[in-house]
Design a protein around this motif. Structure first.
Motif, PDB file in Angstrom:
ATOM      1  N   VAL A 133      20.689   1.852  31.860  1.00 33.02           N
ATOM      2  CA  VAL A 133      21.931   1.895  32.644  1.00 33.02           C
ATOM      3  C   VAL A 133      22.373   3.327  32.969  1.00 33.02           C
ATOM      4  N   VAL A 134      22.169   4.250  32.023  1.00 34.21           N
ATOM      5  CA  VAL A 134      22.817   5.559  32.163  1.00 34.21           C
ATOM      6  C   VAL A 134      22.043   6.534  33.055  1.00 34.21           C
ATOM      7  N   THR A 135      22.770   7.504  33.576  1.00 34.92           N
ATOM      8  CA  THR A 135      22.135   8.593  34.311  1.00 34.92           C
ATOM      9  C   THR A 135      22.018   9.841  33.433  1.00 34.92           C
ATOM     10  N   ARG A 136      22.789   9.876  32.365  1.00 32.53           N
ATOM     11  CA  ARG A 136      22.800  11.018  31.426  1.00 32.53           C
ATOM     12  C   ARG A 136      23.221  10.515  30.070  1.00 32.53           C
ATOM     13  N   SER A 137      22.768  11.175  29.002  1.00 37.30           N
ATOM     14  CA  SER A 137      23.251  10.761  27.684  1.00 37.30           C
ATOM     15  C   SER A 137      23.693  11.950  26.845  1.00 37.30           C
ATOM     16  N   ALA A 138      24.540  11.625  25.896  1.00 37.33           N
ATOM     17  CA  ALA A 138      25.021  12.635  24.954  1.00 37.33           C
ATOM     18  C   ALA A 138      25.187  11.947  23.614  1.00 37.33           C
ATOM     19  N   GLU A 139      25.313  12.768  22.577  1.00 32.80           N
ATOM     20  CA  GLU A 139      25.505  12.188  21.252  1.00 32.80           C
ATOM     21  C   GLU A 139      26.710  12.835  20.590  1.00 32.80           C
ATOM     22  N   MET A 140      27.497  12.016  19.919  1.00 37.45           N
ATOM     23  CA  MET A 140      28.626  12.527  19.141  1.00 37.45           C
ATOM     24  C   MET A 140      28.082  12.899  17.773  1.00 37.45           C
ATOM     25  N   ARG A 141      28.146  14.191  17.477  1.00 39.77           N
ATOM     26  CA  ARG A 141      27.565  14.696  16.223  1.00 39.77           C
ATOM     27  C   ARG A 141      28.530  15.702  15.609  1.00 39.77           C
ATOM     28  N   ASP A 142      28.919  15.487  14.376  1.00 42.98           N
ATOM     29  CA  ASP A 142      29.846  16.394  13.681  1.00 42.98           C
ATOM     30  C   ASP A 142      31.078  16.702  14.529  1.00 42.98           C
ATOM     31  N   GLU A 186      27.901   8.690  38.480  1.00 37.97           N
ATOM     32  CA  GLU A 186      27.240   8.923  37.186  1.00 37.97           C
ATOM     33  C   GLU A 186      27.657   7.923  36.116  1.00 37.97           C
ATOM     34  N   VAL A 187      26.707   7.681  35.216  1.00 39.56           N
ATOM     35  CA  VAL A 187      26.994   6.874  34.030  1.00 39.56           C
ATOM     36  C   VAL A 187      26.577   7.713  32.831  1.00 39.56           C
ATOM     37  N   LEU A 188      27.553   8.153  32.070  1.00 37.10           N
ATOM     38  CA  LEU A 188      27.247   8.957  30.883  1.00 37.10           C
ATOM     39  C   LEU A 188      27.263   8.043  29.670  1.00 37.10           C
ATOM     40  N   GLY A 189      26.142   8.011  28.967  1.00 37.44           N
ATOM     41  CA  GLY A 189      26.049   7.221  27.745  1.00 37.44           C
ATOM     42  C   GLY A 189      26.337   8.099  26.545  1.00 37.44           C
ATOM     43  N   ILE A 190      27.107   7.576  25.607  1.00 33.23           N
ATOM     44  CA  ILE A 190      27.389   8.324  24.371  1.00 33.23           C
ATOM     45  C   ILE A 190      26.900   7.529  23.171  1.00 33.23           C
ATOM     46  N   LEU A 191      25.960   8.141  22.466  1.00 31.96           N
ATOM     47  CA  LEU A 191      25.415   7.551  21.244  1.00 31.96           C
ATOM     48  C   LEU A 191      26.069   8.218  20.036  1.00 31.96           C
ATOM     49  N   GLY A 192      25.734   7.696  18.870  1.00 32.49           N
ATOM     50  CA  GLY A 192      26.242   8.329  17.647  1.00 32.49           C
ATOM     51  C   GLY A 192      26.434   7.275  16.587  1.00 32.49           C
ATOM     52  N   PRO A 193      26.270   7.673  15.337  1.00 26.41           N
ATOM     53  CA  PRO A 193      26.387   6.698  14.245  1.00 26.41           C
ATOM     54  C   PRO A 193      27.803   6.162  14.084  1.00 26.41           C
ATOM     55  N   ASN A 194      27.941   5.119  13.294  1.00 29.10           N
ATOM     56  CA  ASN A 194      29.264   4.577  12.969  1.00 29.10           C
ATOM     57  C   ASN A 194      30.142   5.677  12.417  1.00 29.10           C
ATOM     58  N   GLY A 195      31.366   5.719  12.893  1.00 28.57           N
ATOM     59  CA  GLY A 195      32.323   6.679  12.351  1.00 28.57           C
ATOM     60  C   GLY A 195      32.206   8.062  12.957  1.00 28.57           C
ATOM     61  N   ALA A 196      31.327   8.235  13.955  1.00 30.85           N
ATOM     62  CA  ALA A 196      31.129   9.567  14.539  1.00 30.85           C
ATOM     63  C   ALA A 196      32.322   9.993  15.387  1.00 30.85           C
ATOM     64  N   GLY A 197      33.088   9.024  15.865  1.00 27.83           N
ATOM     65  CA  GLY A 197      34.268   9.381  16.664  1.00 27.83           C
ATOM     66  C   GLY A 197      34.193   8.938  18.119  1.00 27.83           C
ATOM     67  N   LYS A 198      33.240   8.085  18.439  1.00 28.88           N
ATOM     68  CA  LYS A 198      33.052   7.658  19.846  1.00 28.88           C
ATOM     69  C   LYS A 198      34.263   6.857  20.343  1.00 28.88           C
ATOM     70  N   THR A 199      34.684   5.900  19.510  1.00 27.57           N
ATOM     71  CA  THR A 199      35.839   5.088  19.900  1.00 27.57           C
ATOM     72  C   THR A 199      37.091   5.957  19.986  1.00 27.57           C
ATOM     73  N   THR A 200      37.211   6.880  19.058  1.00 26.84           N
ATOM     74  CA  THR A 200      38.376   7.773  19.057  1.00 26.84           C
ATOM     75  C   THR A 200      38.420   8.583  20.357  1.00 26.84           C
ATOM     76  N   LEU A 201      37.249   9.042  20.818  1.00 27.25           N
ATOM     77  CA  LEU A 201      37.186   9.784  22.084  1.00 27.25           C
ATOM     78  C   LEU A 201      37.665   8.899  23.243  1.00 27.25           C
ATOM     79  N   LEU A 202      37.140   7.673  23.327  1.00 27.70           N
ATOM     80  CA  LEU A 202      37.536   6.791  24.431  1.00 27.70           C
ATOM     81  C   LEU A 202      39.024   6.474  24.372  1.00 27.70           C
ATOM     82  N   ARG A 203      39.528   6.215  23.162  1.00 28.52           N
ATOM     83  CA  ARG A 203      40.951   5.871  23.025  1.00 28.52           C
ATOM     84  C   ARG A 203      41.848   7.058  23.403  1.00 28.52           C
ATOM     85  N   THR A 204      41.359   8.265  23.119  1.00 30.08           N
ATOM     86  CA  THR A 204      42.122   9.459  23.492  1.00 30.08           C
ATOM     87  C   THR A 204      42.124   9.620  25.011  1.00 30.08           C
TER      88      THR A 204
END
Ligand code: ATP
Length: 220
Positions: free
Chosen positions: A205-214, A31-49
């Motif tokens: 590229v992705v097989t599934r997507s999600a969005e970082m929201r709030d 699987e390839v999970l894509g994560i979208l979301g605006p600047n500052g939503a926390g996507k990088t923070t999730l990956l770094r964690t």
């Protein structure tokens, strides 16, 4: 089948600041999970964690069914949870080959000379331009070539799950297309978590997507 990567109620942030919480996801090796979301939503923070570069504020992360507990970044990378950071972080004064050689110190199984050389050959096959430029310093590469090198370096670690943070950032459209071709070749070899703002790229590229929201990850 045991998922490669599994999180339950994962929470993270900086010190007292909570950036995301309640992130529960499972990812199989194909699987390839894509994560979208605006600047500052926390996507990088999730990956770094996930990569252990920031402490978890709560929840669990399992790799191939085993809890990573409080494992640090190098331990997670050694276990096969490997991140390609935003901005690539190529060592500018080292050559392309030396940048790949840095992974030998990771202690991942198969770091003996023969298997290292095999993996370098595989990298050259996947990235012919890096092969041509193997003796040039990292800072002589174009942005696209540096991104390819960052991915090649991660592949040297034989990932079970690859975390990619905005790989298309700052790249020309033609290079973005090339990158899509590379990722398509990697699908199925290991699980991929792809953070992107380029929706068109992600869709190919992705097989599934999600969005970082709030601060939460929402399936879309
Ligand atoms: P971008 O696409 O801009 O990278 P993102 O979704 O990856 O956005 P993050 O970089 O994870 O977002 O940032 C999430 C939140 O954490 C933002 O509000 C940001 O200001 C904050 N933040 C990021 N880095 C730090 C830090 N080192 N210390 C404190 N807060 C931070």
């Amino acid at each position: 089948m045991t998922p490669v990567l599994e999180t339950n109620g994962l929470a993270g942030g900086y010190g007292e600041l909570s950036v995301f919480h309640g992130v529960t996801l499972t990812l199989a090796s194909n699987e390839v999970l894509g994560i979208l979301g605006p600047n500052g939503a926390g996507k990088t923070t999730l990956l770094r964690t996930l990569a252990g570069l920031l402490p978890q504020q709560g929840g669990t992360v399992n790799l191939e069914g085993r809890s990573l507990g409080r494992a640090q970044a190098w331990q997670r990378a050694r276990a096969g949870l490997v991140m390609v950071p935003e901005g690539r972080q190529i060592i500018p004064g080292l050559t392309v080959l030396e940048n790949l050689e840095l992974t030998r110190a990771s202690g991942r199984s198969g770091s003996d000379a023969a298997s290292f050389n095999t993996r370098v050959e595989q990298a050259w096959e996947l990235f012919p331009r890096l092969a041509e430029r193997r003796h040039q310093p990292g800072d002589a590469l174009s942005g696209g070539e540096q991104q390819m090198l960052a991915i090649a370096r991660a592949l040297m670690m034989q990932p079970k799950a690859l975390l990619l943070d905005e790989p298309t950032q700052g790249l020309a459209p033609i290079v973005v297309q090339e990158l899509r071709g590379v990722l398509q070749k990697l699908v199925g070899r290991f699980a991929i978590l792809l953070v992107e703002q380029n929706r068109a790229f992600m869709a190919g590229v992705v097989t599934r997507s999600a969005e970082m929201r709030d601060g939460r990850l929402v399936a879309i």
